[in-house]
Design a protein around this motif. Sequence first.
Motif, PDB file in Angstrom:
ATOM      1  N   ASN A  13       0.787  -1.230   0.000  1.00  0.00           N
ATOM      2  CA  ASN A  13       0.000   0.000   0.000  1.00  0.00           C
ATOM      3  C   ASN A  13       0.823   1.287   0.000  1.00  0.00           C
ATOM      4  N   LYS A  14       2.028   1.248   0.560  1.00  0.00           N
ATOM      5  CA  LYS A  14       2.858   2.461   0.680  1.00  0.00           C
ATOM      6  C   LYS A  14       4.028   2.452  -0.311  1.00  0.00           C
ATOM      7  N   PHE A  15       4.853   1.404  -0.212  1.00  0.00           N
ATOM      8  CA  PHE A  15       6.037   1.341  -1.060  1.00  0.00           C
ATOM      9  C   PHE A  15       5.685   0.972  -2.501  1.00  0.00           C
ATOM     10  N   GLY A  16       4.695   0.109  -2.665  1.00  0.00           N
ATOM     11  CA  GLY A  16       4.320  -0.370  -3.999  1.00  0.00           C
ATOM     12  C   GLY A  16       3.995   0.736  -4.991  1.00  0.00           C
ATOM     13  N   PRO A  17       3.085   1.660  -4.653  1.00  0.00           N
ATOM     14  CA  PRO A  17       2.773   2.745  -5.588  1.00  0.00           C
ATOM     15  C   PRO A  17       3.996   3.596  -5.933  1.00  0.00           C
ATOM     16  N   PHE A  18       4.849   3.851  -4.926  1.00  0.00           N
ATOM     17  CA  PHE A  18       6.055   4.647  -5.153  1.00  0.00           C
ATOM     18  C   PHE A  18       6.989   3.924  -6.130  1.00  0.00           C
ATOM     19  N   LEU A  19       7.227   2.645  -5.887  1.00  0.00           N
ATOM     20  CA  LEU A  19       8.103   1.846  -6.743  1.00  0.00           C
ATOM     21  C   LEU A  19       7.551   1.758  -8.156  1.00  0.00           C
ATOM     22  N   TYR A  20       6.253   1.559  -8.262  1.00  0.00           N
ATOM     23  CA  TYR A  20       5.596   1.483  -9.570  1.00  0.00           C
ATOM     24  C   TYR A  20       5.765   2.799 -10.330  1.00  0.00           C
ATOM     25  N   VAL A 292       3.145  -3.763  -8.243  1.00  0.00           N
ATOM     26  CA  VAL A 292       3.594  -3.505  -9.617  1.00  0.00           C
ATOM     27  C   VAL A 292       2.956  -4.511 -10.577  1.00  0.00           C
ATOM     28  N   LYS A 293       2.975  -5.792 -10.208  1.00  0.00           N
ATOM     29  CA  LYS A 293       2.420  -6.848 -11.070  1.00  0.00           C
ATOM     30  C   LYS A 293       0.932  -6.651 -11.305  1.00  0.00           C
ATOM     31  N   VAL A 294       0.199  -6.327 -10.237  1.00  0.00           N
ATOM     32  CA  VAL A 294      -1.255  -6.156 -10.342  1.00  0.00           C
ATOM     33  C   VAL A 294      -1.617  -4.991 -11.272  1.00  0.00           C
ATOM     34  N   ASN A 295      -0.755  -3.980 -11.318  1.00  0.00           N
ATOM     35  CA  ASN A 295      -1.078  -2.766 -12.076  1.00  0.00           C
ATOM     36  C   ASN A 295      -0.327  -2.643 -13.403  1.00  0.00           C
ATOM     37  N   LEU A 296       0.286  -3.718 -13.866  1.00  0.00           N
ATOM     38  CA  LEU A 296       1.043  -3.667 -15.115  1.00  0.00           C
ATOM     39  C   LEU A 296       0.211  -3.182 -16.293  1.00  0.00           C
ATOM     40  N   SER A 297      -1.006  -3.619 -16.376  1.00  0.00           N
ATOM     41  CA  SER A 297      -1.848  -3.257 -17.533  1.00  0.00           C
ATOM     42  C   SER A 297      -2.498  -1.887 -17.373  1.00  0.00           C
ATOM     43  N   ASN A 298      -2.425  -1.315 -16.165  1.00  0.00           N
ATOM     44  CA  ASN A 298      -3.097  -0.036 -15.917  1.00  0.00           C
ATOM     45  C   ASN A 298      -2.295   1.172 -16.412  1.00  0.00           C
ATOM     46  N   LYS A 299      -0.984   1.032 -16.441  1.00  0.00           N
ATOM     47  CA  LYS A 299      -0.093   2.097 -16.899  1.00  0.00           C
ATOM     48  C   LYS A 299      -0.370   3.435 -16.198  1.00  0.00           C
ATOM     49  N   LEU A 300      -0.405   3.362 -14.874  1.00  0.00           N
ATOM     50  CA  LEU A 300      -0.616   4.571 -14.070  1.00  0.00           C
ATOM     51  C   LEU A 300       0.606   5.475 -14.176  1.00  0.00           C
ATOM     52  N   GLU A 301       0.384   6.786 -14.283  1.00  0.00           N
ATOM     53  CA  GLU A 301       1.512   7.709 -14.358  1.00  0.00           C
ATOM     54  C   GLU A 301       1.303   8.934 -13.472  1.00  0.00           C
ATOM     55  N   LEU A 305       1.160   8.857  -6.944  1.00  0.00           N
ATOM     56  CA  LEU A 305       1.637   7.531  -6.527  1.00  0.00           C
ATOM     57  C   LEU A 305       2.710   7.622  -5.449  1.00  0.00           C
ATOM     58  N   ILE A 306       3.391   8.756  -5.387  1.00  0.00           N
ATOM     59  CA  ILE A 306       4.455   8.894  -4.385  1.00  0.00           C
ATOM     60  C   ILE A 306       3.902   9.221  -2.997  1.00  0.00           C
ATOM     61  N   ASN A 307       2.669   9.701  -2.934  1.00  0.00           N
ATOM     62  CA  ASN A 307       2.152  10.250  -1.679  1.00  0.00           C
ATOM     63  C   ASN A 307       1.960   9.254  -0.540  1.00  0.00           C
ATOM     64  N   PRO A 308       1.477   8.036  -0.780  1.00  0.00           N
ATOM     65  CA  PRO A 308       1.307   7.119   0.355  1.00  0.00           C
ATOM     66  C   PRO A 308       2.599   6.891   1.150  1.00  0.00           C
ATOM     67  N   LEU A 309       3.705   6.699   0.458  1.00  0.00           N
ATOM     68  CA  LEU A 309       4.971   6.473   1.158  1.00  0.00           C
ATOM     69  C   LEU A 309       5.517   7.765   1.751  1.00  0.00           C
ATOM     70  N   ILE A 310       5.451   8.846   0.990  1.00  0.00           N
ATOM     71  CA  ILE A 310       5.966  10.120   1.494  1.00  0.00           C
ATOM     72  C   ILE A 310       5.186  10.582   2.727  1.00  0.00           C
ATOM     73  N   ASN A 311       3.869  10.403   2.699  1.00  0.00           N
ATOM     74  CA  ASN A 311       3.061  10.803   3.853  1.00  0.00           C
ATOM     75  C   ASN A 311       3.384   9.958   5.083  1.00  0.00           C
ATOM     76  N   ALA A 312       3.653   8.676   4.867  1.00  0.00           N
ATOM     77  CA  ALA A 312       4.050   7.807   5.986  1.00  0.00           C
ATOM     78  C   ALA A 312       5.404   8.236   6.532  1.00  0.00           C
ATOM     79  N   GLY A 313       6.285   8.719   5.650  1.00  0.00           N
ATOM     80  CA  GLY A 313       7.596   9.191   6.089  1.00  0.00           C
ATOM     81  C   GLY A 313       7.520  10.516   6.815  1.00  0.00           C
ATOM     82  N   LYS A 314       6.687  11.422   6.309  1.00  0.00           N
ATOM     83  CA  LYS A 314       6.574  12.767   6.884  1.00  0.00           C
ATOM     84  C   LYS A 314       5.759  12.774   8.170  1.00  0.00           C
ATOM     85  N   SER A 315       4.631  12.097   8.153  1.00  0.00           N
ATOM     86  CA  SER A 315       3.703  12.138   9.287  1.00  0.00           C
ATOM     87  C   SER A 315       3.251  10.723   9.638  1.00  0.00           C
TER      88      SER A 315
END
Length: 384
Positions: A13-20, A292-301, A305-315
Amino acid sequence: MKNNNQYYNFGYNKFGPFLYGFSRWLDKNLNKHAYDKVFFFARDGYMMIKATKLICPNDLGKEYVYFSRKSICQALLYDTNTLEDSLRYISKEKYISYGKLLEYFGFNYKEAKNICLLNEIDIDEELEFTNILNNKTVKKIYSLLKEKINKKSKNQANLLKQYLKQISFKGNIAIVDIGWYGSMQYYLEKFAKMHNIPVHITGYYVGIEQSDNVIGNCYGYVYSKKNLKRKKDLLCCFGLLERLFQSREGSTLGYRLEKNKVVPTLDNYEYKDNKELIQHIKDMQVGALNFVKVNLSNKLENMDLINPLINAGKSPTLSETKLFKDYYLMDGSKIFFIPQKAIYKYSIKEFVHALSNSPWKTGFMKAAFKIDFPYYKIYSLLKK
């Protein structure tokens, strides 16, 4: 993809979107250029190359290689003649221990321990970096060891040159790493120039504030020199980010010959004796790769996507800090992410020192005080 494992869920939920998001951004940028090779640096490039190869499984020319600031600096030291000159490649922290200084000069822990015993020095004693050139003990040690330092460095320079040839480090290449200031790119450019290696390097990073010394271009996913708006967002929790990206192996100390082939000499992995921490890291990384695998066909850009991990890091929530209660970086000694005892057991000086060293400062403050408070704002004020 729900799971009862809290580490897997944090990874998904946090690192996955960032890595993707990073991998999509990287692939898009690499495809704009005809690079001869793309090198992902150990250890931070471990998850980057795994995710990128999921996105482009048939894409050739990508290779995971062994470089570290230490291994490259080692190969540059023989070209220095004074203590001041020799320290030009060292990471400038507020404090540095004798052990860390000797490691930088090319001595392993056993060698450093013996040097300290002979000179009646505490290997863990920390020195203020700003005063290091005026320290009589440091001057004495450098004078005694200068010849050995240069000999070790010359040997590593020869091996590094062979290693670069071995991996075809030449022509128009791209390097991929976590970033921050581009020192690795600069050191490689400098080494290549010293040894007449025909190479042009372009760097791709999670975040980068390009040094003026770097010759090639640098591109950053979250921030770059032209737009540093989110720099503090990452640097307040850089240790957490690095740990998520890193391979489960020790850092590259240098190089050695093995059956006429240059191979990296790796340090011991920090957590090699802690199976529980290793499993936690595996779970987070598996979770991230599954995202990443689950969202391969979605091509999210979307940059969101960075916010879940950054928010966990900041707050971070208190439960999120507890996930990393036993995590640390090795920098001569263990530097923990969050406090290892109740706040009332610290002296003020000890607490300030521990907070200053922590690679996750907002997490450290949250775990220490526990109450809801704008810790990121405090961190931002301290960094001004």
